[in-house]
Design an enzyme around this catalytic site. Structure first.
Site, mmCIF file in Angstrom:
data_model
loop_
_atom_site.group_PDB
_atom_site.id
_atom_site.type_symbol
_atom_site.label_atom_id
_atom_site.label_comp_id
_atom_site.label_asym_id
_atom_site.label_seq_id
_atom_site.Cartn_x
_atom_site.Cartn_y
_atom_site.Cartn_z
ATOM 1 N N GLU A 150 0.696 14.032 -26.074
ATOM 2 C CA GLU A 150 2.128 13.825 -25.878
ATOM 3 C C GLU A 150 2.602 12.399 -26.084
ATOM 4 O O GLU A 150 3.701 12.158 -26.570
ATOM 5 C CB GLU A 150 2.491 14.215 -24.452
ATOM 6 C CG GLU A 150 2.388 15.672 -24.182
ATOM 7 C CD GLU A 150 3.052 15.999 -22.873
ATOM 8 O OE1 GLU A 150 3.742 17.011 -22.829
ATOM 9 O OE2 GLU A 150 2.882 15.217 -21.915
ATOM 10 N N GLN A 193 -14.258 1.101 -21.273
ATOM 11 C CA GLN A 193 -14.633 0.924 -22.680
ATOM 12 C C GLN A 193 -14.136 2.100 -23.525
ATOM 13 O O GLN A 193 -13.594 1.918 -24.608
ATOM 14 C CB GLN A 193 -16.156 0.844 -22.818
ATOM 15 C CG GLN A 193 -16.791 -0.348 -22.121
ATOM 16 C CD GLN A 193 -18.310 -0.329 -22.286
ATOM 17 O OE1 GLN A 193 -18.817 0.001 -23.347
ATOM 18 N NE2 GLN A 193 -19.030 -0.668 -21.226
ATOM 19 N N LYS A 224 -18.648 -8.721 -19.169
ATOM 20 C CA LYS A 224 -19.142 -7.517 -19.837
ATOM 21 C C LYS A 224 -17.959 -6.689 -20.373
ATOM 22 O O LYS A 224 -17.958 -6.253 -21.530
ATOM 23 C CB LYS A 224 -19.960 -6.696 -18.831
ATOM 24 C CG LYS A 224 -20.552 -5.447 -19.407
ATOM 25 C CD LYS A 224 -21.417 -4.744 -18.352
ATOM 26 C CE LYS A 224 -21.791 -3.347 -18.823
ATOM 27 N NZ LYS A 224 -22.421 -2.573 -17.759
ATOM 28 N N CYS A 382 22.782 12.632 2.181
ATOM 29 C CA CYS A 382 23.213 13.664 1.234
ATOM 30 C C CYS A 382 23.124 15.054 1.864
ATOM 31 O O CYS A 382 23.931 15.391 2.715
ATOM 32 C CB CYS A 382 22.442 13.550 -0.068
ATOM 33 S SG CYS A 382 23.404 14.165 -1.459
ATOM 34 N N GLN A 386 25.277 16.840 4.967
ATOM 35 C CA GLN A 386 25.876 18.174 4.921
ATOM 36 C C GLN A 386 25.343 19.023 6.071
ATOM 37 O O GLN A 386 26.081 19.745 6.731
ATOM 38 C CB GLN A 386 25.584 18.820 3.558
ATOM 39 C CG GLN A 386 26.172 18.006 2.399
ATOM 40 C CD GLN A 386 25.828 18.566 1.026
ATOM 41 O OE1 GLN A 386 25.071 19.524 0.890
ATOM 42 N NE2 GLN A 386 26.388 17.963 -0.011
ATOM 43 N N HIS A 508 23.304 8.092 -1.632
ATOM 44 C CA HIS A 508 21.874 7.797 -1.472
ATOM 45 C C HIS A 508 21.642 6.295 -1.321
ATOM 46 O O HIS A 508 21.362 5.610 -2.313
ATOM 47 C CB HIS A 508 21.093 8.316 -2.688
ATOM 48 C CG HIS A 508 20.991 9.793 -2.723
ATOM 49 N ND1 HIS A 508 20.002 10.492 -2.078
ATOM 50 C CD2 HIS A 508 21.783 10.723 -3.312
ATOM 51 C CE1 HIS A 508 20.179 11.790 -2.269
ATOM 52 N NE2 HIS A 508 21.251 11.952 -3.019
ATOM 53 N N GLU A 510 19.160 4.817 -0.264
ATOM 54 C CA GLU A 510 17.760 4.433 -0.522
ATOM 55 C C GLU A 510 17.541 3.886 -1.928
ATOM 56 O O GLU A 510 16.513 3.273 -2.189
ATOM 57 C CB GLU A 510 16.818 5.610 -0.254
ATOM 58 C CG GLU A 510 16.841 6.746 -1.270
ATOM 59 C CD GLU A 510 17.901 7.817 -1.003
ATOM 60 O OE1 GLU A 510 18.891 7.510 -0.312
ATOM 61 O OE2 GLU A 510 17.745 8.951 -1.496
HETATM 62 N N1 GLN Z 1 22.341 20.195 -2.574
HETATM 63 C C1 GLN Z 1 23.369 19.330 -2.140
HETATM 64 C C2 GLN Z 1 24.467 19.158 -3.168
HETATM 65 O O1 GLN Z 1 24.283 19.446 -4.320
HETATM 66 C C3 GLN Z 1 22.818 17.981 -1.711
HETATM 67 C C4 GLN Z 1 22.207 17.227 -2.846
HETATM 68 C C5 GLN Z 1 21.316 16.091 -2.386
HETATM 69 O O2 GLN Z 1 20.912 16.028 -1.239
HETATM 70 N N2 GLN Z 1 20.981 15.205 -3.291
HETATM 71 O O3 GLN Z 1 25.536 18.723 -2.852
#
Ligand code: GLN
Length: 563
Positions: A150, A193, A224, A382, A386, A508, A510
């Site tokens: 690939e 190698q 080596k 996220c 919810q 997000h 993070e």
């Molecule tokens: N599934 C949810 C949405 O689409 C949350 C997505 C997520 O956590 N990244 O809104």
């Protein structure tokens, strides 16, 4: 024209090419050079956006809304660069574009072939990174392992690229494994190698070898490897296992990789200092004053890479508080059938990350209820936000059966639902709300205390949103809507009144945390977890290594939708 460094890997996968590339970029940046990094991925998916995290790990989202390989997360965490769509190229994108051109008639009746059409397209993408931008060095990490069918077109393109720009303007670094055979009590160089031999067969002679190893590689062994692989002895760089990935730039520099790179690419050598990185990141990560235990409740817990950025961000929040974070990974599905929430006892904070699909949802709801009622610091991201809204609706507002329409289209209380513009979307790839969006923060909220500004920008990857019809009900019952989009239409952050620290966000965070610049929410989450720990006498004294179970794909996971 910048200098180009191609990073390839050999012997086995998972050697840490991404971290190696990011570390090299870090060292070069410390010399004042401007560095860009690009990942070339051999698979035929256009992007990893629709792939199962069990196959691919986390999908990393950039500011410009590209769904990319998780290595881009390492690049952004280690360096100052902000990456975008052009920094991750897949075979799928390359073929898509070549075939589109062919259908348009761009090739004027010629036969379209891997060489030169696919390889030319790859070289264009490599050049795209520095088009209209000034970089001193561009690092291209080639995914896969030398010898894979690939990745051949990428390697051939890289070979041609070097032929075109010349030896002083390009460099090949090959990452290999030098295994330790216990029974013989020896390190073995043969796989290295062979792997270099495989590269040579396709016309690539690496200039530098980075050798992953458990034990020290002494000078005789380096000589080596150098002799048999046809590189200079100082170009054999030992990469011994380290306790924290953030040590890698220090270890590579110690081995003198930067001297060899500068000499080969004719870059004027400046020492550059990683002192701040050592003091503010590595020393803090290795010798924290406190320890705190945080539960992450998700459905991809078995795989180390599925919540990569979240685990790293928790560490960053720890570093900012001089604290080591012990992460307890809890499979949300297991909580569903558990008679008690024993697993959550003794943790000082609970984080529910993002996700797709209904598996494990009820377990997440249980964990959130536990955090809300027991006043344990809670951080929802996220899908985690919810779920926090669903839990609140069901258990505080008494809306039986409240749900997200993602999981139950007929719920009597669709507290999370699709916006109109998403309702007719059929394709799964690249059709979510993706990338950076602004958000306004209300004063006197946990969110404002963390960010200390009124407007922020954060990255998104979701389809569903908080349903505005329920705003008032939520607010009246004590759910603060602390972050909204500038139009006022989209709820971006929620938090609970009367709870010491309960914050959930639709975006997000993070993806924007760095080891030397923790994301403010992660920093505050860990700070509040420390306070909780103190108050409840939950001190832990020995760092328990989080257990990493084997990455087995649960059967029911197959065929599930992940976008
Ligand atoms: N599934 C949810 C949405 O689409 C949350 C997505 C997520 O956590 N990244 O809104």
């Amino acid at each position: 024209m910048p200098k180009h460094i191609f990073v390839t890997g050999g012997v086995v996968s998972s050697l840490g090419k991404g971290i190696a590339s990011a570390s090299i970029a870090k060292i070069l940046e410390a010399k004042g050079l401007k560095v860009a990094i690009q990942k070339l991925d051999p698979y035929l998916n256009v992007d990893p956006g629709t792939m199962n995290p069990f196959q691919h790990g986390e999908v990393y989202v950039t500011d410009d809304g590209a769904e990319t390989d998780l290595d881009l997360g390492h690049y952004e965490r280690f360096t100052h660069s902000t990456l975008g769509r052009e920094n991750n190229v897949t075979s799928g994108q390359i073929y898509y574009s070549v075939i589109t051109k062919e259908r348009r008639g761009d090739y004027l009746g010629g036969t379209v072939q891997v060489v030169p059409h696919i390889t030319n397209e790859i070289k264009e993408r490599i050049r795209d990174v520095s088009r209209n931008k000034r970089y001193d060095v561009v690092i291209c990490e080639v995914g896969g392992t030398a010898g894979d069918i690939e990745s051949l077109p990428f390697l051939e393109a890289a070979r041609q690229f070097r032929h075109e720009v010349g030896r002083e303007n390009s460099l090949f670094i090959h990452l290999t494994l030098v295994p330790y055979i216990k029974a013989a009590g020896e390190l073995k160089t043969k796989p290295t190698q062979h792997s270099v031999g495989t590269l040579r067969e396709i016309g690539i002679q690496p200039d530098i070898l980075i050798c992953r190893t458990e034990k020290k590689i002494d000078q005789a062994m380096k000589d080596k490897i150098a002799l048999f692989c046809n590189v200079e002895p100082e170009a054999v760089i030992e990469a011994r296992d380290v306790a924290s990935i953030y040590e890698c730039p220090l270890a590579f520099k110690e081995e003198g990789i930067d001297k060899v790179i500068c000499q080969k690419l004719k870059i004027e050598y400046k020492a550059g200092s990683l002192h701040e990185w050592k003091k503010n990141v590595v020393d803090k990560a290795l010798h924290p004053r406190h320890l705190v235990k945080i539960a992450v409740v998700g459905k991809y817990i078995e795989l180390q890479d599925a919540y990569k950025s979240i685990y790293e961000s928790l560490k960053h929040g720890g570093i900012a508080n001089d604290t080591g974070v012990v992460i307890k990974r809890i499979n949300s599905e297991k909580l569903e059938t558990a008679r008690s929430l024993e697993q959550l006892k003794g943790v000082s904070g609970i984080l529910v990350p993002g996700g797709f699909g209904s598996r494990g949802i009820e377990g997440k709801l249980k964990a959130i209820q536990f955090a809300r009622e027991k006043k344990i610091p809670f951080f929802g991201i996220c899908l985690g936000m919810q779920c926090a809204a669903i839990e609140f609706a069901r258990n505080v507002l008494d809306m039986k059966g409240a749900h997200s329409t993602e999981f139950n289209k007929k719920t009597p209380f669709p507290v999370i639902s699709l916006l109109e513009e998403q309702q007719n979307v059929k394709d799964l790839g690249g059709t979510m709300r993706l990338g950076a969006y602004p958000c306004q923060i209300k004063k006197d909220t946990l969110a404002h205390k963390a960010y200390k500004v009124d407007e922020i920008s954060e990255r998104h990857r979701h389809r569903y949103e908080f349903n505005n019809e329920y705003r008032e009900k939520f607010q009246k019952a004590g759910m603060r809507l602390s972050g909204v989009s500038p139009s006022g239409k989209l709820i971006e952050m929620i938090e609970l009144e009367g709870h010491p620290w309960f914050l959930a966000v639709q975006f997000h965070p993070e993806f924007k945390s760095k080891p030397d610049r923790s994301h403010p929410i992660f920093r505050e989450f860990i700070r509040s977890a420390l306070a909780f720990q103190e108050e409840h006498g939950l001190k832990i004294s020995t760092p328990v290594e989080p257990e990493i179970a084997k990455a087995e794909v649960p059967m029911k996971e197959k065929g599930e939708v992940h976008a």
